[in-house]
Design an enzyme around this catalytic site. Structure first.
Site, PDB file in Angstrom:
ATOM      1  N   VAL A  10       0.807  -1.230   0.000  1.00  0.00           N
ATOM      2  CA  VAL A  10       0.000   0.000   0.000  1.00  0.00           C
ATOM      3  C   VAL A  10       0.840   1.280   0.000  1.00  0.00           C
ATOM      4  O   VAL A  10       0.323   2.362   0.252  1.00  0.00           O
ATOM      5  CB  VAL A  10      -0.992   0.021   1.195  1.00  0.00           C
ATOM      6  CG1 VAL A  10      -2.029  -1.071   1.030  1.00  0.00           C
ATOM      7  CG2 VAL A  10      -0.269  -0.133   2.529  1.00  0.00           C
ATOM      8  N   LYS A  11       2.119   1.164  -0.308  1.00  0.00           N
ATOM      9  CA  LYS A  11       2.962   2.356  -0.310  1.00  0.00           C
ATOM     10  C   LYS A  11       3.007   3.016  -1.707  1.00  0.00           C
ATOM     11  O   LYS A  11       2.541   2.450  -2.682  1.00  0.00           O
ATOM     12  CB  LYS A  11       4.368   1.997   0.169  1.00  0.00           C
ATOM     13  CG  LYS A  11       4.408   1.484   1.623  1.00  0.00           C
ATOM     14  CD  LYS A  11       3.795   2.440   2.636  1.00  0.00           C
ATOM     15  CE  LYS A  11       4.299   2.303   4.053  1.00  0.00           C
ATOM     16  NZ  LYS A  11       3.825   1.158   4.816  1.00  0.00           N
ATOM     17  N   THR A  12       3.616   4.232  -1.743  1.00  0.00           N
ATOM     18  CA  THR A  12       3.612   5.063  -2.956  1.00  0.00           C
ATOM     19  C   THR A  12       4.062   4.299  -4.192  1.00  0.00           C
ATOM     20  O   THR A  12       3.442   4.383  -5.245  1.00  0.00           O
ATOM     21  CB  THR A  12       4.531   6.288  -2.748  1.00  0.00           C
ATOM     22  OG1 THR A  12       4.127   6.943  -1.557  1.00  0.00           O
ATOM     23  CG2 THR A  12       4.437   7.248  -3.926  1.00  0.00           C
TER      24      THR A  12
END
Ligand SMILES: *Cc1c(COP(=O)(O)O)cnc(C)c1O
Length: 398
Positions: free
Chosen positions: A185-187
């Site tokens: 769920v990170k950039t």
């Protein structure tokens, strides 16, 4: 916000390169891998993008932080200052190296308050670990000045803020070392993965060895490597690095979509005079993964959260004050030192001190804050509808 929203043929192509050779491990097998080195390629791409000398990829952001702390020489009884608003990984990694987490209040930047850091320093303090939460930065100039004055290590947890900057420099590259997470769920994502960056060759050599059982990686025969110190296995696989390689090429696209959507949503919420916004020390460097806003009181904020829930638009709007994973209030397992294995004495004492500690300054901020995740996938109409529903929920609660 998360790069997985824009997966495409690019990620498949990179993964297929690895599947075609059959060499899924990042070290060795020089012949059969036919020149495919995705981990090395992604490390070079990260160093180039951020303008730093060295990048070490590992299996997670948690592994990145653990490796960084160990390489920085932080261990038994050392105190590490961290904020009350972060992710549980912050105290997990400090405990994992034998050190003591010392928690300090956040201010309306939603990151550690430099004055609170100053007050928390003791002769045992070794490291200050700001966490650049929700895509934007801690105020690094005063934090760096405090570290310099007291001869402390500055370790940046930039796990949530890949691509964000502070006064022209990328987050993660300003302290002695910086860490990133490439979890799902990170950039940008590797599915699972993490990275540590530094300009110090000595630190990089330690990251490289520590994350692979202490291997010195000096020869071509893995079995003949020497082990100058004890390490662990925090290796990333070539399959994960391949996903990240496709993602980093889209970073500028992600950031520009986020900026556009953030500004549009902020314009809608700004029409309500009672709404105020998170202080961002350098607004131009924000990676815009979240728009964080405040309401005048906890009571109004709770009412807005309930109204968002009733309208079915709560997902994507985070009320961290009630969240189990991100804020001290729900970390009973930390305050009560609920561990599977025994802690050292300094750690037990440190955690006991945490139980009953006064974090009312953090509560006063966090109880009034809502952060809206900025999606890469919103259409203009979806964004407008979302913004209008939030405004309606606020107006109904005021
Ligand atoms: C995600 C995250 C981590 C841990 O990263 P993982 O890759 O999930 O282990 C650490 N710190 C912060 C602030 C994070 O958001």
């Amino acid at each position: 916000m998360p790069g997985f929203e824009l997966f495409g043929p690019e990620e498949k192509k990179e993964v297929n390169d690895v599947l075609d050779t059959g060499i899924y491990m990042r070290y060795g097998f020089d012949g059969p891998r036919k020149g495919i080195w995705k981990s090395k390629e992604l490390e070079a791409a990260i160093s180039r993008t951020l303008g730093c000398n060295y990048t070490q990829l590992v299996s997670s952001g948690t592994a990145a932080l653990t490796t960084a702390l160990a390489a920085l020489g932080i261990g038994a009884g050392d105190e590490v200052i961290m904020p009350t608003f972060t992710f549980v990984a912050s105290f997990e990694v400090i405990l994992s190296v034998g050190a003591v987490p010392v928690l300090v209040d956040v201010d309306d930047t939603l990151t550690m308050n430099p004055e609170a850091v100053r007050k928390a320093i003791t002769p045992k303090t070794k490291c200050v670990m700001p966490v650049h939460m929700c895509g934007a930065m801690a105020d690094l100039d005063p934090l760096a000045a405090i570290c310099k004055e007291h001869n402390l290590i500055l370790l940046e947890d930039a796990c949530q803020s890949f691509g964000a900057k502070y006064k022209g420099k990328y987050l993660g590259t300003i302290g002695h070392a910086g860490t990133f997470s490439f979890d799902f769920v990170k950039t940008i994502t590797c599915a699972e993965g993490g990275g540590i960056v530094t300009n110090s060759e000595d630190l990089y050599t330690k990251f490289d060895g520590y994350s692979d059982h202490g291997h010195d990686h000096k020869g071509v025969d893995r079995g003949a490597d020497l082990h100058p110190f004890i390490g662990y296995n925090f290796r990333i696989s070539e399959l994960h690095a391949a996903v990240g390689l496709a993602q980093i090429r889209k970073l500028e696209t992600f950031l520009s979509i986020q900026k556009k959507n953030y500004n549009a949503l902020k314009a809608i919420l700004s029409t309500v005079p009672e709404v105020s916004f998170r202080t961002i020390p350098d607004p131009s460097g924000d990676s815009n993964t979240f728009l964080c806003w405040f309401l005048p009181t906890e009571e109004i904020t709770r009412s807005v959260v309930a109204e968002l829930k009733a309208q079915g638009v709560l997902p994507g709007n985070f009320y961290w004050f009630d969240n189990n994973w991100h804020y001290i209030r729900k970390w009973d397992h930390l305050r009560q030192a609920t561990t599977l294995n025994r802690l050292n004495e300094a750690q037990e004492k440190g955690l006991r001190a945490l139980d009953g500690a006064d974090f009312s300054a953090s509560d006063a901020i966090m109880s009034r804050a809502i952060c809206t995740a900025i999606s890469l996938a919103w259409s203009e109409e979806q964004l407008k509808e979302k913004g209008e529903k939030i405004v309606a929920a606020i107006k109904k609660s005021l």
